[in-house]
Write a protein that holds these residues in place. Structure first.
Motif, mmCIF file in Angstrom:
data_model
loop_
_atom_site.group_PDB
_atom_site.id
_atom_site.type_symbol
_atom_site.label_atom_id
_atom_site.label_comp_id
_atom_site.label_asym_id
_atom_site.label_seq_id
_atom_site.Cartn_x
_atom_site.Cartn_y
_atom_site.Cartn_z
ATOM 1 N N PRO A 1 -9.300 -7.038 4.668
ATOM 2 C CA PRO A 1 -8.220 -8.005 4.436
ATOM 3 C C PRO A 1 -8.429 -9.269 5.261
ATOM 4 O O PRO A 1 -8.905 -9.203 6.403
ATOM 5 N N TRP B 1 -13.339 -5.844 -7.236
ATOM 6 C CA TRP B 1 -12.984 -5.397 -5.875
ATOM 7 C C TRP B 1 -12.593 -6.570 -4.965
ATOM 8 O O TRP B 1 -11.729 -6.432 -4.113
ATOM 9 N N HIS C 1 -9.541 -7.725 -1.892
ATOM 10 C CA HIS C 1 -10.096 -7.888 -0.552
ATOM 11 C C HIS C 1 -10.963 -6.701 -0.115
ATOM 12 O O HIS C 1 -10.931 -6.293 1.051
ATOM 13 N N PHE C 2 -11.729 -6.188 -1.068
ATOM 14 C CA PHE C 2 -12.715 -5.174 -0.729
ATOM 15 C C PHE C 2 -14.105 -5.795 -0.755
ATOM 16 O O PHE C 2 -14.360 -6.782 -1.453
ATOM 17 N N TRP D 1 0.805 -1.219 0.000
ATOM 18 C CA TRP D 1 0.000 0.000 0.000
ATOM 19 C C TRP D 1 0.840 1.272 0.000
ATOM 20 O O TRP D 1 0.305 2.371 -0.203
ATOM 21 N N TYR E 1 -16.788 1.108 -1.118
ATOM 22 C CA TYR E 1 -16.129 -0.165 -0.825
ATOM 23 C C TYR E 1 -15.499 -0.115 0.557
ATOM 24 O O TYR E 1 -14.975 0.916 0.987
ATOM 25 N N PHE F 1 -12.518 -2.024 2.852
ATOM 26 C CA PHE F 1 -11.357 -2.908 2.784
ATOM 27 C C PHE F 1 -11.437 -3.932 3.910
ATOM 28 O O PHE F 1 -11.479 -3.574 5.082
ATOM 29 N N SER G 1 -3.024 1.936 3.467
ATOM 30 C CA SER G 1 -4.260 1.363 2.913
ATOM 31 C C SER G 1 -5.461 2.171 3.376
ATOM 32 O O SER G 1 -5.446 2.779 4.450
ATOM 33 N N ARG H 1 -9.579 2.429 4.532
ATOM 34 C CA ARG H 1 -10.629 1.576 5.093
ATOM 35 C C ARG H 1 -11.838 1.563 4.171
ATOM 36 O O ARG H 1 -12.526 0.560 4.038
#
Length: 343
Positions: free
Chosen positions: A88, A60, A64-65, A21, A84, A86, A100, A102
């Motif tokens: 993970p 997405w 991992h969204f 990221w 979206y 996030f 990254s 959220r």
């Protein structure tokens, strides 16, 4: 029939199996893919592709969204945006997620399909008339941004958009910046309403036209302020200057290429001691001044004080490729980036 460009397995960035990221290339590719997800969401709706037939989710889910919700235009029921989250997997918890988001709020551009084309064209006309902020689609968009920032904080929210969608994201970002909230923003092929001066090959002629344009625009601005007896000396760009959205442009795309000259010319004017003229010119457009002159208070939404500008110097086959979202997740691009800070 589904287009090959809608299928992630055929055209998506499959090489990004592990995201760093803090890598600007990875961030760019993910943001562009999430925008593409909005395009395909609307195409799924138009083609009535449901369940396992839907093509949008991989755009997405691969990163991992989770799709939190659609943003739907109240005029034609088309999907123009998405929020979206996030999410993970637990196996990634030991990896660095610094940098990254959220949540990502993404907006698509114009779709040349009957299900949304007429409304998209209407929105483009509003943009040309500096009136995008008065549309119901933008009201839905900015309310979603405000609600998300209020709920999770500005550092956890990204904005992303392409073409008309990047104009929406830019306008939302500017509105938030005026309140002191500076959102990470990824704007792909943002439209710049201007004569295509950047297409002129002769550098001296191009520079001369830009100087003349700056002098005329600055002169009109001063004249209008005097006529309207507005003696304020405040700089409306100062409040926005701390916001530096990431702009991604292609010099072969006449829709966005003027951003290249817009920022570079401003630097040249400062270098030759004409910074005062350019500070007036860079905040105004002749079209916007005309609208003000006829009583329509208007702010050119495409003009911004600061930006991290990335130019794709990779040759494009045609305008469609130069303006497309797909170029921005490729890993073989010849890119040139520069940060422009307003002073």
């Amino acid at each position: 029939m589904a287009s090959e460009r809608e299928c992630f397995d055929l055209t998506g960035p499959l090489h990004l199996t592990s995201i760093d990221w803090e890598n600007v290339q990875h961030r760019r590719s993910v943001a562009a893919s999430l925008v593409q997800g909005v395009y395909v969401l609307e195409r799924d709706r138009q083609e009535k592709r449901l369940g396992h037939q839907a093509l949008a989710p991989p755009w997405w889910e691969f990163f991992h969204f989770k799709l939190l919700r659609h943003l739907v235009d109240d005029a034609d029921s088309s999907i123009f945006g998405a929020i979206y989250e996030f999410k993970p997997p637990a196996a990634h918890c030991n990896l660095s997620l610094d940098g990254s988001p959220r949540y990502v709020i993404a907006f698509r551009g114009t779709l040349t399909k009957p299900g949304s084309f007429s409304r998209d064209i209407e929105l483009n006309l509003h943009f040309l008339q500096h009136g995008l902020h008065r549309t119901s689609r933008f009201e839905i968009a900015i309310q979603a941004v405000r609600n998300m920032v209020a709920a999770v904080g500005d550092s956890n929210v990204w904005l992303a958009g392409h073409s008309l969608g990047s104009a929406m994201a830019m306008l939302a970002g500017k509105n938030m910046a005026k309140t002191g909230v500076f959102l990470n923003s990824f704007l792909f092929n943002p439209p710049f309403f201007s004569a295509p001066v950047e297409t002129i090959k002769d550098k001296k002629i191009k520079h001369g036209i830009r100087i003349a344009s700056s002098v005329i625009t600055a002169g009109l601005t001063i004249a209008m302020k005097a006529t309207q007896q507005r003696g304020r000396s405040d700089d409306p760009f100062a409040a926005l200057s701390a916001w530096s959205p990431c702009l991604f442009v292609n010099p072969a795309d006449h829709i966005c290429s003027e951003y290249i000259g817009y920022f570079e010319h401003r630097k040249k004017m400062e270098d030759i001691g004409a910074g005062a003229i350019e500070r007036l010119a860079t905040q105004n457009s002749v079209g916007g001044l005309f609208l003000k002159a006829i009583g329509r208070e208007s702010e050119p939404m495409h003009l911004i004080p600061s930006a991290n500008l990335t130019i794709n110097l990779t040759p494009s086959r045609d305008l469609k490729e130069a303006h497309g979202i797909h170029q921005w997740w490729r890993d073989d691009l010849h890119l040139q980036s520069k940060l422009y800070n307003y002073r």
